[in-house]
Write an enzyme that holds these catalytic residues in place. Structure first.
Site, PDB file in Angstrom:
ATOM      1  N   SER A 181      11.621   2.258  30.669  1.00  0.00           N
ATOM      2  CA  SER A 181      11.667   3.278  31.667  1.00  0.00           C
ATOM      3  C   SER A 181      12.155   4.656  30.925  1.00  0.00           C
ATOM      4  O   SER A 181      11.868   4.981  29.971  1.00  0.00           O
ATOM      5  CB  SER A 181      12.549   3.007  32.780  1.00  0.00           C
ATOM      6  N   ASP A 346       9.325  10.851  33.307  1.00  0.00           N
ATOM      7  CA  ASP A 346      10.065  10.113  32.451  1.00  0.00           C
ATOM      8  C   ASP A 346       9.113   8.922  31.286  1.00  0.00           C
ATOM      9  O   ASP A 346       8.010   9.358  31.273  1.00  0.00           O
ATOM     10  CB  ASP A 346      10.966   9.078  33.218  1.00  0.00           C
ATOM     11  N   ARG A 351       8.589   8.148  37.369  1.00  0.00           N
ATOM     12  CA  ARG A 351       9.762   9.059  37.920  1.00  0.00           C
ATOM     13  C   ARG A 351       9.141  10.445  37.904  1.00  0.00           C
ATOM     14  O   ARG A 351       8.368  10.854  36.944  1.00  0.00           O
ATOM     15  CB  ARG A 351      11.192   8.877  37.352  1.00  0.00           C
ATOM     16  N   THR A 414      18.103  -0.593  46.649  1.00  0.00           N
ATOM     17  CA  THR A 414      17.465   0.092  45.366  1.00  0.00           C
ATOM     18  C   THR A 414      16.557  -0.780  44.796  1.00  0.00           C
ATOM     19  O   THR A 414      16.973  -2.089  44.250  1.00  0.00           O
ATOM     20  CB  THR A 414      18.462   0.507  44.494  1.00  0.00           C
ATOM     21  N   GLU A 433      13.104   7.103  46.296  1.00  0.00           N
ATOM     22  CA  GLU A 433      14.524   6.895  45.707  1.00  0.00           C
ATOM     23  C   GLU A 433      15.034   8.085  45.346  1.00  0.00           C
ATOM     24  O   GLU A 433      14.449   8.866  44.952  1.00  0.00           O
ATOM     25  CB  GLU A 433      14.434   5.715  44.783  1.00  0.00           C
TER      26      GLU A 433
END
EC number: 5.4.2.2
Length: 623
Positions: A181, A346, A351, A414, A433
């Site tokens: 990630s 990202d 993201r 989460t 989120e």
């Protein structure tokens, strides 16, 4: 075709000469499996096919009529505890012995036979160091376990949202995502692997727990004796009943985006001479998508894409789109004559960060604003969203949109898997989120480029009647109009990265002790406690319970302080503190968030005794 056989007394699936360091500029290493006295087909330093002259064309290369499967002995390796974000470690760990091979075989041992036997699986990743080598390992073990077909992105590239999209479009049984990630990449940094199911969402805990259990008892690895696959060309390679199709990483995802959004509307905005656009791919996977989508299809200027070439080490950067790590973009956006709209994504493309000129949009506000404008601005939501949801630490901004639009609303722990269950049940359309993840039910992962296109759609819709020379409706205008309607949720997150795990865990246990003694009406400085708990969630779809999801203190004025440990890094623990305060008074909306939240921030640091437990004076990142 000439085969090369090598006999080893003791060899490894990913081996290195003692003391030697691998350079991506050197020939690719051969792949072998740990065993003794077994002949193993390897690929020396050469292409085994000379197939396709053009990467845009497709070809079929036939191998042998059948493939030989070897059952190779192995032993359990410690440290393979798997979560819904998969397994993440330093890349050197994955490159040792049979570390990756054990985990892949343990995965197949954990799946029902019908989920992979003669089935289609997708494979791709964010382009980080070791992905190409890992792709070959995964392909050979998949073939060894009876998988029928692998769809792999060219050069091993597929963003996490694209993997989800390809799984769903091509009705695959699942897919492997090679990514850590937003964590750094390169020989000294991180690598990761996870598995997504046929819906396109991450495997549930029932499977990840089985994977871990099987890593503790694994005794053999099933591997097919086939050469390395040429990942540099689009095409199909067949070996008996097994095939590998190298696919264009962008086309399926782009087609989906064209179905979700009005590209003509967005194109009209990006073609305006008075609208400036900037996208920072952070030398990560969305660099492969930015030019085809924003430039080639939507008409953005080529120089509007920065850091657009995916690199194995992300250009020595940290591909986390926030105000600290995307500083280059922030500096451009805060110039007097900076672009009107800027965004970053990202490492694996799930993201996003959104900016206006001299204006930062918090992720909590971003998802709320997208939800409030979706029906008008985005064709996919023309009938209206089915429901809205946010993770527990995310601010309550989205709650107020759901209330006004009379939509079902869910607060979940989460982890994107909790949204996926609600989506599959038809209860949820838009979610987000605070950790820069935003998405919808078009796939089952958060989606950075989707969020950027959603914002461009809102701006294009608001400005469709704005004549040349007239002032455009800006990002700041959209956000402030939202605040005036719904109120502002001041929000900030303090991250303390790579803390000693022992001290961080002791701090959380200390806070849980405080919870056990707390009661409504307790006074904390100027704040009166409404309740304090360790968040627990019962899934309305399958009844599963997730407990100990974050220590939270909620006060009577709606303010919140939340403490969590994050497990998405590869070393140590990240302590996260979330601070939120609701402000309905429009005259106070322009106050800097850090100033507005300072009393709560001071209270959070005092109550938690963070410095005493972690030794940290300052956070690594403030969002």
């Amino acid at each position: 075709m000439t085969s090369t056989y090598t006999r080893f007394d003791t060899v490894f699936l990913f081996s290195r000469f003692a003391g030697a360091k691998y350079s991506p500029l050197l020939p690719s290493p051969s792949f072998t499996l740990s065993t003794s006295g077994i002949h193993i087909r390897t690929k020396p330093n050469s292409r085994f096919h000379s197939i396709i002259a053009s990467s845009s064309s497709s070809s079929v290369v036939a191998g042998t009529d059948s493939i030989e499967i070897k059952s190779l002995p192995t032993k359990p390796i410690e440290g393979q505890k798997t979560g819904t974000s998969g397994l993440r470690k330093k890349v050197k760990v994955f490159m040792e012995d049979n570390y990756l091979a054990n985990w892949i075989q343990a995965l197949f041992n954990s799946l029902p036979l019908e989920d992979y036997k003669n089935a289609t699986l997708v494979l791709g990743g964010d382009g980080r160091y070791f992905n190409k080598e890992a792709s070959q390992i995964i392909i050979k073990i998949a073939a060894g376990n009876g998988v029928g077909q692998i769809l792999v992105g060219k050069e091993g590239i597929l963003s996490t949202p694209a993997v989800s999209a390809v799984i769903r479009k091509r009705k695959a049984n699942g897919g492997f995502i090679m990514s850590a990630s937003h964590n750094p990449g390169g020989p000294e940094y991180d690598w990761g692997i996870k598995f997504n199911y046929s819906s396109g969402q991450p495997a549930p805990e029932t499977i990840t727990d089985k994977i871990y259990g099987n890593t503790l008892s694994i005794s053999e690895i099933k591997v097919a004796e086939i050469p390395d696959i040429d990942l540099s060309q689009v095409g199909v390679t067949k070996y008996g009943n097994f095939s590998v199709e190298v696919i264009d990483p962008v086309s399926d995802y782009l087609e989906l985006m064209e179905d979700v959004f009005d590209f003509d509307l967005i194109r009209g905005l990006l073609s305006r001479s008075d609208f400036g656009f900037m996208f920072d791919a952070m030398h990560a996977v969305t660099g492969a998508y930015a030019k085809p989508i924003f430039v080639d299809n939507l008409g953005a200027k080529p120089d509007s894409i920065s850091n657009g070439v995916p690199l194995e080490d992300f250009g020595h950067g940290h591909p986390d789109p926030n105000l600290t790590y995307a500083k280059d973009l922030v500096d451009v956006m805060y110039r007097d004559n900076g672009p009107d709209f800027g965004a970053a994504s990202d490492g694996d493309g799930d993201r996003n960060m959104v900016l206006g000129n001299k204006f930062f949009v918090t992720p909590s506000d971003s998802v709320a604003i997208i939800a409030a404008n979706a029906q008008e601005a985005i064709p996919y939501f023309r009938a209206g969203p089915k429901g809205l949801a946010r993770s527990m630490p995310t601010s309550g901004a989205l709650d107020r949109v759901a209330e006004k639009l009379k939509l079902p609303f869910f607060e979940v722990p989460t982890g994107w898997k909790f949204f996926g269950n609600l989506m599959d049940a038809g209860k949820l359309s838009i979610c987000g989120e605070e950790s820069f993840g935003t998405g919808s039910d078009h796939i089952r992962e958060k989606d950075g480029i989707w969020a950027v296109l959603a914002w461009l759609s809102i701006l294009a819709h608001r400005n469709k009647d704005t004549k040349p020379g007239d002032k455009l409706v800006s990002v700041a205008d959209v956000v402030k109009e939202y605040w005036a309607t719904y109120g502002r949720n001041f929000f900030s997150r303090y991250d303390y990265e790579e803390c000693e795990s022992e001290g961080a865990n002791k701090m959380i246990e200390y806070l849980r002790e405080i919870l056990s003694k707390s009661k409504a009406g307790d006074v904390y400085g100027n704040y009166v406690l409404q309740f304090a708990d360790d968040f627990s969630y019962t899934d309305p779809v399958d009844g599963s319970v997730a407990s100990k999801q974050g220590v939270r203190f909620v006060f009577t004025d709606g303010s919140r302080i939340i403490f969590r440990l994050s497990g998405t890094g590869s070393a140590g623990a990240t302590v996260r503190i979330y601070i939120e305060q609701f402000e309905p008074d429009v005259s106070k909306h322009d106050v800097d968030a850090q100033i507005a939240l300072k009393p709560l921030i001071d209270l959070a640091l005092s109550v938690s005794k963070l410095k005493d437990f972690t030794g940290r004076e300052k956070p690594t990142v403030i969002t």
